[in-house]
Design an enzyme around this catalytic site. Structure first.
Site, mmCIF file in Angstrom:
data_model
loop_
_atom_site.group_PDB
_atom_site.id
_atom_site.type_symbol
_atom_site.label_atom_id
_atom_site.label_comp_id
_atom_site.label_asym_id
_atom_site.label_seq_id
_atom_site.Cartn_x
_atom_site.Cartn_y
_atom_site.Cartn_z
ATOM 1 N N CYS A 35 1.016 -1.137 -0.109
ATOM 2 C CA CYS A 35 -0.481 -0.447 -0.337
ATOM 3 C C CYS A 35 0.862 1.149 0.062
ATOM 4 O O CYS A 35 1.731 1.480 1.063
ATOM 5 C CB CYS A 35 -0.633 0.073 0.866
ATOM 6 N N CYS A 85 1.178 3.069 3.431
ATOM 7 C CA CYS A 85 2.351 2.641 4.200
ATOM 8 C C CYS A 85 3.679 3.609 3.854
ATOM 9 O O CYS A 85 4.578 3.359 4.990
ATOM 10 C CB CYS A 85 2.535 0.852 3.946
ATOM 11 N N ASP A 136 21.947 25.806 -28.388
ATOM 12 C CA ASP A 136 23.311 26.005 -28.543
ATOM 13 C C ASP A 136 23.114 25.871 -30.657
ATOM 14 O O ASP A 136 22.376 25.476 -30.299
ATOM 15 C CB ASP A 136 24.291 25.303 -27.627
ATOM 16 N N ASP A 140 24.931 20.321 -26.475
ATOM 17 C CA ASP A 140 25.293 19.205 -27.128
ATOM 18 C C ASP A 140 26.711 18.690 -26.961
ATOM 19 O O ASP A 140 27.759 17.670 -26.140
ATOM 20 C CB ASP A 140 25.043 18.966 -28.437
ATOM 21 N N ASP A 187 29.456 23.128 -23.251
ATOM 22 C CA ASP A 187 27.860 23.674 -22.815
ATOM 23 C C ASP A 187 27.311 22.668 -21.253
ATOM 24 O O ASP A 187 26.027 23.405 -20.945
ATOM 25 C CB ASP A 187 26.772 22.588 -23.343
HETATM 26 P P1 ADP Z 1 29.082 26.628 -30.764
HETATM 27 O O1 ADP Z 1 29.307 27.709 -28.842
HETATM 28 O O2 ADP Z 1 28.754 27.324 -31.467
HETATM 29 O O3 ADP Z 1 29.375 25.133 -29.823
HETATM 30 P P2 ADP Z 1 32.472 27.629 -29.269
HETATM 31 O O4 ADP Z 1 31.958 27.896 -28.411
HETATM 32 O O5 ADP Z 1 33.183 25.608 -28.853
HETATM 33 O O6 ADP Z 1 31.404 27.230 -30.816
HETATM 34 O O7 ADP Z 1 33.487 27.819 -30.385
HETATM 35 C C1 ADP Z 1 33.161 29.321 -30.506
HETATM 36 C C2 ADP Z 1 34.228 29.789 -31.946
HETATM 37 O O8 ADP Z 1 35.728 29.501 -31.766
HETATM 38 C C3 ADP Z 1 33.742 28.659 -32.838
HETATM 39 O O9 ADP Z 1 32.797 29.242 -34.012
HETATM 40 C C4 ADP Z 1 35.811 28.365 -33.517
HETATM 41 O O10 ADP Z 1 35.508 29.768 -34.817
HETATM 42 C C5 ADP Z 1 35.899 28.836 -32.354
HETATM 43 N N1 ADP Z 1 36.693 27.593 -32.209
HETATM 44 C C6 ADP Z 1 36.460 26.725 -31.399
HETATM 45 N N2 ADP Z 1 36.811 25.855 -30.922
HETATM 46 C C7 ADP Z 1 37.950 25.785 -32.535
HETATM 47 C C8 ADP Z 1 38.553 25.064 -32.918
HETATM 48 N N3 ADP Z 1 38.932 23.482 -32.180
HETATM 49 N N4 ADP Z 1 39.160 24.539 -34.018
HETATM 50 C C9 ADP Z 1 38.765 26.080 -35.002
HETATM 51 N N5 ADP Z 1 38.197 27.619 -34.315
HETATM 52 C C10 ADP Z 1 37.583 26.573 -33.379
HETATM 53 MG MG MG Z 2 27.786 22.141 -29.554
#
Ligand code: ADP
Ligand code: MG
Length: 764
Positions: A54, A57, A448, A657, A661
């Site tokens: 129950c 309970c 995102d 993702d 994030d």
């Molecule tokens: P989002 O918010 O689109 O997922 P991120 O914050 O991960 O993107 O990255 C933001 C920006 O930083 C990208 O658009 C790119 O210009 C640059 N960036 C991040 N990581 C890399 C990488 N490994 N090589 C080249 N550019 C990068």
């Molecule tokens: Mg992303």
């Protein structure tokens, strides 16, 4: 922090978790039931409670165990029969807890979970037969009751009729009375059995025979239906547990021959090669190493879709191999595989109780004593004032019949439980019943961009080579050499990152340059700057690969180059000079536009947040019909923005993702991760879209609204009817039949109302 003690070892799921103070605090926060935490070595452990039928309970057992001074917190989930205890040494309290359970419901026990120990077929058989016997006895009791009523009214032979009534009362209510007596001997007085017994025996005493038995009969019907409802939802949980396989066929290469060896899935190690025949379930996450076949991922994602896989393709645990025989390599052990994440999440989901449910448990604790007190006062005061004992005792007895809060303690949790089950069937994983409750307050959804709204699968659109690059290569250099040079620089940076941009660029480079071995041999020191890009250094040489912000940070002047800012641009610089750029473009996912349209129609505000440049972000947002965009946002700033939004108004949902994030997912009111996303995101989120289908968002929001509505309507209805019956009772209008309706009838109606949620599986 002191070292945590070792606890009983479980090979299977993580039944025993050692918690740091921090983790408990986080959890407590997440579940909104923060308790005082002192600096102790607390351990969380889950036990199984057996023989409790129950719901009220169960609520009582949970309260009593929570009152033990050694217990930090105890959560007992009736639906799954699991009891989660946080204490310094839970095992030491097992006896004490078991005793508490036994005093509240005779024969109830609390035990360690032993995944290997299952009920034998014979045991199940005995239980089924016992239930059947009870039902038959009740049915016979009912027929005798009907005969009694016939004789009473038609033939007017009172003695025979009363004899039949007594007999049918024993058949229908004997067990209730016996349990009441047993419980009294253990010091349990105010339980339903006792109150039901008093009410019905009292009714007998004042000559209201048909009512007395009627109450028992309907009480039994209520019990029967409750049982069915509980079974139905328990079978939902069982069906999820069934996704786990017990055994796997391990392939061992032994000198010249290969041996197939059957082992427990818990013993599979990373790198093990496993044989999968048609019809078998993928036991742990892994990838195909030889053979090809179709797999059915629907048990995980809820979408019936057969996917063809061949060498190199990934396999998710829980899916079914349909056609061919393949060999797979385990990439994760069972504990870290998707299937365990799902099973644990479902367990946790039913354990983290919504506010409404916790309110009901507390309400139930005071409801019964209050009703009993009101009944007593009514009987005594009414009799003294009017002198009409029979009437006022009868009224008081009707109160006792409605003194059980069963309708609430059973139907409210059942509603949330059903909600979690219904969404799980569609590949949406809720990590807490509380999520279901929070979803109803969501007003604003923030997405995102990369990997969530877009495929995160970038294509190289264009490459630009600067004068500096040619200067560096010398006069003989041609375009193809320039390409090779630029891509090589990008390669040494990007091969070290998991960022979708990096993964896509690396893949494109592998298609364009035949032999990357020499480059792999050069030992660059590579660092990732979140939200900016990559830096590779070797002695004096420094290669940068990223966006404008990265260049700015390392004092690289990009102003004299006419760079393309239509798409996402990755700039490559060497020793402070820009060598060129790679323009890449991403595509909007097929379901994004439709999903956003649906959410807008439902009245949600939509925003997008991204680290990508302004123009690309705006263009993408425009394509998808998103009104508000935050671009060029660094990962840690994303968190700040969400925090700011939460302060301004309530109800922010974040969908993401990526690795970066994680904090945002944990910080939003509800964080939703894509199943295709990173482990970090999946861990941090409250909800996981296992099917990675954005259309699920609108669905889950609808279902959660419905579930909350059902829970609230049940509470209002049940309390309302009970109050009304008590009021009518005081005016002498309500009979015991009305009370029976207010008790068993309301319980059944509330349960049926909760079960309507199961119909929502096909909601669009
Ligand atoms: P989002 O918010 O689109 O997922 P991120 O914050 O991960 O993107 O990255 C933001 C920006 O930083 C990208 O658009 C790119 O210009 C640059 N960036 C991040 N990581 C890399 C990488 N490994 N090589 C080249 N550019 C990068
Ligand atoms: Mg992303």
């Amino acid at each position: 922090m002191k070292k945590l003690k070792k606890e009983g070892k479980f090979k299977n799921l993580s039944m025993t978790k050692k918690l740091s103070k921090n983790k408990i605090e986080n959890k407590a926060k997440a579940h909104n039931f923060k308790k005082e935490i002192d600096d102790k070595n607390l351990i969380e452990k889950v036990y199984i409670v057996e023989n409790v039928d129950c719901a009220n309970c169960a609520a009582k057992i949970e309260r009593r165990i929570n009152n033990l001074p050694e217990i930090q917190s105890a959560t007992y989930t009736f639906a799954t029969q699991k009891l989660k205890v946080v204490a310094e040494n839970p095992d030491k309290l097992l006896d004490k807890m078991s005793k508490i359970a036994d005093t509240i419901e005779p024969n109830a026990t609390i035990n360690e979970i032993n995944p290997k120990r299952k009920k034998s077929a014979r045991q199940i058989d005995i239980e089924i037969k016992k239930k059947k016997r009870k039902e038959i006895v009740a049915l016979i009791g009912f027929f005798i009751y009907i005969t009694g009523i016939g004789i009473y009214h038609l033939m007017d032979i009172e003695k025979v009729a009363v004899g039949l009534f007594v007999f049918s009362y024993i058949l229908l209510g004997g067990e209730v009375v016996l349990t009441a007596l047993k419980n009294i001997s253990r010091g349990q007085i105010f339980d339903e059995n006792f109150l039901m017994s008093i009410a019905t025996i009292g009714a007998f005493a004042i000559g209201e025979y048909p009512e007395a038995i009627g109450v028992m009969f309907f009480y039994r019907i209520g019990e029967f239906l409750e049982d069915k409802a509980v079974d139905k939802s328990r079978s939902q949980i069982d069906s999820i547990n069934a996704l786990k396989s017990e055994k796997a066929i391990l392939i061992v290469e032994d000198k010249e021959k290969t041996i197939e060896k059957e082992i427990d899935v818990e013993d599979v190690k990373v790198g093990d090669i496993i044989l999968l025949k048609a019809g078998m379930r993928v036991p742990v996450d892994g990838k195909v190493v030889s053979g090809e076949t179709s797999v059915d991922k629907s048990p995980i994602t809820g979408e019936t879709l057969q996917i063809f896989v061949e060498e190199g393709d990934e396999l998710v645990s829980g899916s079914i191999n349909l056609t061919g025989t393949i060999k797979m390599e385990a990439t994760k052990i069972l504990k870290e595989s998707m299937i365990t994440t799902i099973i644990n999440a479902i367990d946790e989901a039913v354990e983290s109780k919504p506010k409404m449910e916790r309110f009901i448990t507390r309400f139930a604790a005071v409801y019964t004593p209050i009703v009993v007190a009101v009944a007593l006062i009514t009987a005594i005061a009414g009799s003294i004032i009017t002198g009409n004992h029979d009437k006022w005792v009868y009224i008081a007895l009707t109160f006792l019949v409605i003194s059980c809060p069963c309708a609430l303690v059973l139907s409210v949790p059942m509603t949330y439980f059903a909600g979690i089950g219904v969404v799980a069937k569609q590949g949406i994983l809720f990590k807490g019943g509380i999520v279901l409750e929070r979803l109803k307050n969501i007003k604003h959804i923030v997405f995102d961009k990369t990997g969530t709204l877009t495929k995160g699968n970038f294509q190289v659109e264009k490459m630009v080579y600067t004068q500096e690059l040619f200067t560096e290569m010398g006069i003989d250099a041609d375009r193809s050499m320039a390409e090779k040079n630029l891509l090589s620089m990008a390669y040494v940076c990007e091969k070290n990152s998991q960022h979708p941009i990096a993964v896509s660029i690396t893949k494109a480079i592998k298609d364009r340059i035949d032999n990357l071995e020499p480059l792999n041999k050069i030992a660059y020191q590579v660092v990732e700057e979140k939200g900016k890009g990559m830096i590779a250094t070797l002695g004096e040489e420094q290669i940068l690969c990223g966006n404008e912000r990265l260049m700015e940070k390392y004092n690289v002047d990009v102003t004299k180059h006419l760079l393309d800012f239509q798409g996402t641009v990755v700039i490559i610089a060497k020793n402070g000079k820009v060598m060129g750029s790679i323009s890449i473009s991403d595509q909007v996912k097929d379901d994004s536009v439709e999903a956003i349209e649906k959410l807008k129609k439902q009245g949600y505000k939509i925003s997008m947040i991204t680290g990508d440049n302004k123009d690309t972000a705006k263009h993408m947002a425009w394509k998808m019909g998103i009104d508000e965009v935050f671009s060029e946002i660094l990962p840690h700033e994303k968190f700040k923005i969400i925090k700011g939004m939460r302060k301004a108004k309530k109800g922010i949902m974040f969908v993401g993702d990526g690795i970066n994030d994680g904090p945002v997912l944990a910080g939003a009111d509800v964080g939703v991760a894509m199943g295709s996303g990173t482990d970090v995101a999946i861990q941090a989120a409250d909800v996981v879209l296992l099917n990675s289908n954005l259309n699920s968002l609108a669905k889950m929001l609808k279902i959660s609204k419905k579930a909350n509505f059902i829970a609230i309507s049940n509470v209002v209805f049940a309390i309302g009817v009970k109050l009304a019956v008590m009021l009518f009772g005081l005016f002498g209008i309500a009979s015991m039949w009305t009370a029976v309706f207010a008790d068993s009838g309301v319980t059944v109606l509330c349960l049926l109302n909760s079960m309507t949620l199961f119909k929502y599986k096909d909601i669009e």
